[in-house]
Design a protein around this motif. Structure first.
Motif, PDB file in Angstrom:
ATOM      1  N   SER A 190      28.236  -4.848 -26.778  1.00 11.08           N
ATOM      2  CA  SER A 190      28.573  -3.321 -26.877  1.00 11.08           C
ATOM      3  C   SER A 190      28.185  -2.365 -25.714  1.00 11.08           C
ATOM      4  N   GLY A 191      26.940  -2.556 -25.343  1.00  7.83           N
ATOM      5  CA  GLY A 191      26.646  -1.730 -24.160  1.00  7.83           C
ATOM      6  C   GLY A 191      25.164  -2.140 -23.955  1.00  7.83           C
ATOM      7  N   LEU A 192      24.837  -1.574 -22.776  1.00  3.12           N
ATOM      8  CA  LEU A 192      23.384  -1.987 -22.366  1.00  3.12           C
ATOM      9  C   LEU A 192      22.729  -0.439 -22.120  1.00  3.12           C
ATOM     10  N   ILE A 193      21.227  -0.393 -22.857  1.00  3.99           N
ATOM     11  CA  ILE A 193      20.351   0.746 -22.372  1.00  3.99           C
ATOM     12  C   ILE A 193      19.442   0.068 -21.348  1.00  3.99           C
ATOM     13  N   SER A 194      19.304   0.558 -20.455  1.00  2.63           N
ATOM     14  CA  SER A 194      18.350   0.223 -19.288  1.00  2.63           C
ATOM     15  C   SER A 194      17.252   0.904 -18.832  1.00  2.63           C
ATOM     16  N   ILE A 195      16.318   1.179 -19.269  1.00  2.56           N
ATOM     17  CA  ILE A 195      15.177   2.427 -19.083  1.00  2.56           C
ATOM     18  C   ILE A 195      14.275   1.811 -18.199  1.00  2.56           C
ATOM     19  N   VAL A 196      14.012   2.769 -16.879  1.00  2.00           N
ATOM     20  CA  VAL A 196      13.167   2.255 -15.917  1.00  2.00           C
ATOM     21  C   VAL A 196      11.700   3.279 -16.032  1.00  2.00           C
ATOM     22  N   THR A 197      10.862   2.773 -16.164  1.00  2.00           N
ATOM     23  CA  THR A 197       9.664   3.762 -15.980  1.00  2.00           C
ATOM     24  C   THR A 197       9.183   4.135 -14.784  1.00  2.00           C
ATOM     25  N   LYS A 198       8.251   5.234 -14.837  1.00  2.00           N
ATOM     26  CA  LYS A 198       7.592   5.825 -13.490  1.00  2.00           C
ATOM     27  C   LYS A 198       6.540   4.698 -13.009  1.00  2.00           C
ATOM     28  N   SER A 199       6.243   4.941 -11.795  1.00  2.00           N
ATOM     29  CA  SER A 199       5.282   4.500 -11.297  1.00  2.00           C
ATOM     30  C   SER A 199       4.220   5.564 -10.519  1.00  2.00           C
ATOM     31  N   GLY A 200       3.000   5.189 -10.181  1.00  2.00           N
ATOM     32  CA  GLY A 200       2.058   6.242  -9.592  1.00  2.00           C
ATOM     33  C   GLY A 200       2.735   6.581  -8.196  1.00  2.00           C
ATOM     34  N   THR A 201       2.037   7.695  -7.650  1.00  2.00           N
ATOM     35  CA  THR A 201       2.612   8.174  -6.598  1.00  2.00           C
ATOM     36  C   THR A 201       1.338   8.126  -5.401  1.00  2.00           C
ATOM     37  N   ASN A 202       1.498   9.032  -4.318  1.00  2.00           N
ATOM     38  CA  ASN A 202       0.373   9.093  -3.636  1.00  2.00           C
ATOM     39  C   ASN A 202      -0.479  10.286  -4.022  1.00  2.00           C
ATOM     40  N   ARG A 203      -0.250  10.765  -4.970  1.00  2.00           N
ATOM     41  CA  ARG A 203      -1.018  12.168  -5.449  1.00  2.00           C
ATOM     42  C   ARG A 203      -1.157  11.805  -6.974  1.00  2.00           C
ATOM     43  N   GLY A 245      -1.150   7.835 -10.082  1.00  2.00           N
ATOM     44  CA  GLY A 245      -1.681   8.163  -8.854  1.00  2.00           C
ATOM     45  C   GLY A 245      -2.178   6.977  -8.039  1.00  2.00           C
ATOM     46  N   PRO A 246      -2.795   7.203  -7.029  1.00  2.00           N
ATOM     47  CA  PRO A 246      -3.332   6.088  -6.133  1.00  2.00           C
ATOM     48  C   PRO A 246      -4.440   5.223  -6.568  1.00  2.00           C
ATOM     49  N   VAL A 247      -4.519   4.038  -6.302  1.00  2.00           N
ATOM     50  CA  VAL A 247      -5.976   3.509  -6.558  1.00  2.00           C
ATOM     51  C   VAL A 247      -6.832   3.518  -5.425  1.00  2.00           C
ATOM     52  N   ILE A 248      -8.096   4.184  -6.009  1.00  2.00           N
ATOM     53  CA  ILE A 248      -9.033   4.323  -4.568  1.00  2.00           C
ATOM     54  C   ILE A 248     -10.204   3.547  -5.369  1.00  2.00           C
ATOM     55  N   ILE A 249     -10.639   2.636  -4.552  1.00  2.00           N
ATOM     56  CA  ILE A 249     -11.844   1.883  -4.569  1.00  2.00           C
ATOM     57  C   ILE A 249     -12.888   2.091  -3.336  1.00  2.00           C
ATOM     58  N   PRO A 250     -13.953   3.056  -3.437  1.00  2.00           N
ATOM     59  CA  PRO A 250     -14.596   3.358  -2.318  1.00  2.00           C
ATOM     60  C   PRO A 250     -15.280   2.069  -1.495  1.00  2.00           C
ATOM     61  N   GLY A 251     -14.950   2.094  -0.263  1.00  2.00           N
ATOM     62  CA  GLY A 251     -15.309   1.053   0.551  1.00  2.00           C
ATOM     63  C   GLY A 251     -14.464  -0.166   0.663  1.00  2.00           C
ATOM     64  N   THR A 308      -4.328   6.299   2.190  1.00  2.00           N
ATOM     65  CA  THR A 308      -4.351   6.199   3.509  1.00  2.00           C
ATOM     66  C   THR A 308      -4.294   4.944   4.340  1.00  2.00           C
ATOM     67  N   ASN A 309      -4.442   3.902   3.427  1.00  2.00           N
ATOM     68  CA  ASN A 309      -4.184   2.515   3.852  1.00  2.00           C
ATOM     69  C   ASN A 309      -2.720   2.084   3.902  1.00  2.00           C
ATOM     70  N   THR A 310      -2.375   1.167   4.832  1.00  2.00           N
ATOM     71  CA  THR A 310      -1.231   0.575   4.897  1.00  2.00           C
ATOM     72  C   THR A 310      -1.005  -0.214   3.538  1.00  2.00           C
ATOM     73  N   LYS A 311      -1.897  -0.689   2.949  1.00  2.00           N
ATOM     74  CA  LYS A 311      -1.760  -1.468   1.953  1.00  2.00           C
ATOM     75  C   LYS A 311      -2.125  -0.611   0.573  1.00  2.00           C
ATOM     76  N   LYS A 312      -0.962  -0.264  -0.136  1.00  2.00           N
ATOM     77  CA  LYS A 312      -0.993   0.543  -1.241  1.00  2.00           C
ATOM     78  C   LYS A 312      -0.987   0.007  -2.641  1.00  2.00           C
ATOM     79  N   THR A 313      -1.679   0.340  -3.632  1.00  2.00           N
ATOM     80  CA  THR A 313      -1.626   0.090  -4.888  1.00  2.00           C
ATOM     81  C   THR A 313      -1.675   1.514  -5.902  1.00  2.00           C
ATOM     82  N   TYR A 314      -0.831   1.617  -6.500  1.00  2.00           N
ATOM     83  CA  TYR A 314      -0.642   2.764  -7.697  1.00  2.00           C
ATOM     84  C   TYR A 314      -0.879   2.323  -8.900  1.00  2.00           C
ATOM     85  N   PHE A 315      -1.146   3.452  -9.847  1.00  2.00           N
ATOM     86  CA  PHE A 315      -1.260   2.916 -11.167  1.00  2.00           C
ATOM     87  C   PHE A 315      -0.583   4.198 -12.148  1.00  2.00           C
ATOM     88  N   PHE A 316      -0.167   3.905 -13.125  1.00  2.00           N
ATOM     89  CA  PHE A 316       0.633   4.790 -14.212  1.00  2.00           C
ATOM     90  C   PHE A 316       0.259   4.302 -15.631  1.00  2.00           C
TER      91      PHE A 316
END
Length: 217
Positions: A139-152, A194-200, A206-214
């Protein structure tokens, strides 16, 4: 009959300006794939008021999609059951969230997950011309894409409230002497990302390697 002289009128030349506007439009013909696809963006979902904040209730604005659900007063776990695509049986559609099928395997057309509408980035409904990865149902396909975290850090919250005392009994029930059926809704929802921040260790701002959460509920 009075006449007054205005004297000499002096006209000055106006400034000469020239502007060039270049408009790039998307071609109406999709050449990369044969699939017939309709799209709803996350911006549309946020800006348009949707009854009950039910994402599946929004599908009926798309060509070829019919909603046979009696009520969309609030989103339920089986909200995706009553949608029919291209005149097909509502059981013969496939629904995926981030590429994972979420339909009931027994064939009753139920979608066991109804995402928070604030967590949806995009919805694509493919009605024909399926590619290999979008097959599975007729019949058809419903494809849902969820949001991801951003730099803010961004978030949202909402509260859907309907009180029974605000509802009036309808004309025919009053005429028949039937009491007003009880109806009350109290549903809340939120999202935060938003962005994942682990002090130290890691600062995804700011890092070149980035991890976001939502997260959303």
């Amino acid at each position: 009959g009075e006449t007054r002289p205005l004297g000499r009128l002096t006209l000055t030349a106006g400034g000469v300006s020239e502007s060039v506007t270049i408009t790039a439009e998307v071609t109406p013909v999709q050449t990369a794939t044969s699939a017939l696809t309709k799209n709803i963006t996350g911006d549309t979902l946020v800006s348009v008021q949707v009854k009950g904040r039910d994402i599946f209730g929004m599908m009926k604005i798309l060509p070829g999609v019919v909603d046979t659900t009696n009520s969309r007063d609030f989103a339920q776990w089986n909200s995706g059951r009553g949608l029919s695509i291209n005149g097909g049986n509502s059981l013969n559609k496939n629904t995926t969230i981030d590429g994972v099928p979420v339909g009931e395997e027994g064939g009753d057309g139920t979608t066991h997950i109804t995402p928070n509408i604030d967590a949806i980035g995009e919805v694509n409904v493919i009605t024909s011309g399926y590619t290999a990865e979008n097959g599975r149902q007729s019949s058809g396909l419903i494809s849902i894409v969820t949001k991801s975290g951003t730099n803010r850090f961004r978030g949202s919250g909402w509260y859907s409230m309907r009180r029974d005392e605000w509802n009036k009994n309808d004309f025919f029930r009053i005429k028949n002497g039937d009491p007003k059926p009880f109806f009350e809704v109290n549903i809340t929802g939120y999202s935060f990302g938003g962005p994942v921040i682990i002090p130290g260790v890691l600062d995804s701002r700011t890092n070149t390697k980035k991890t976001y959460f939502f997260i959303s509920q």
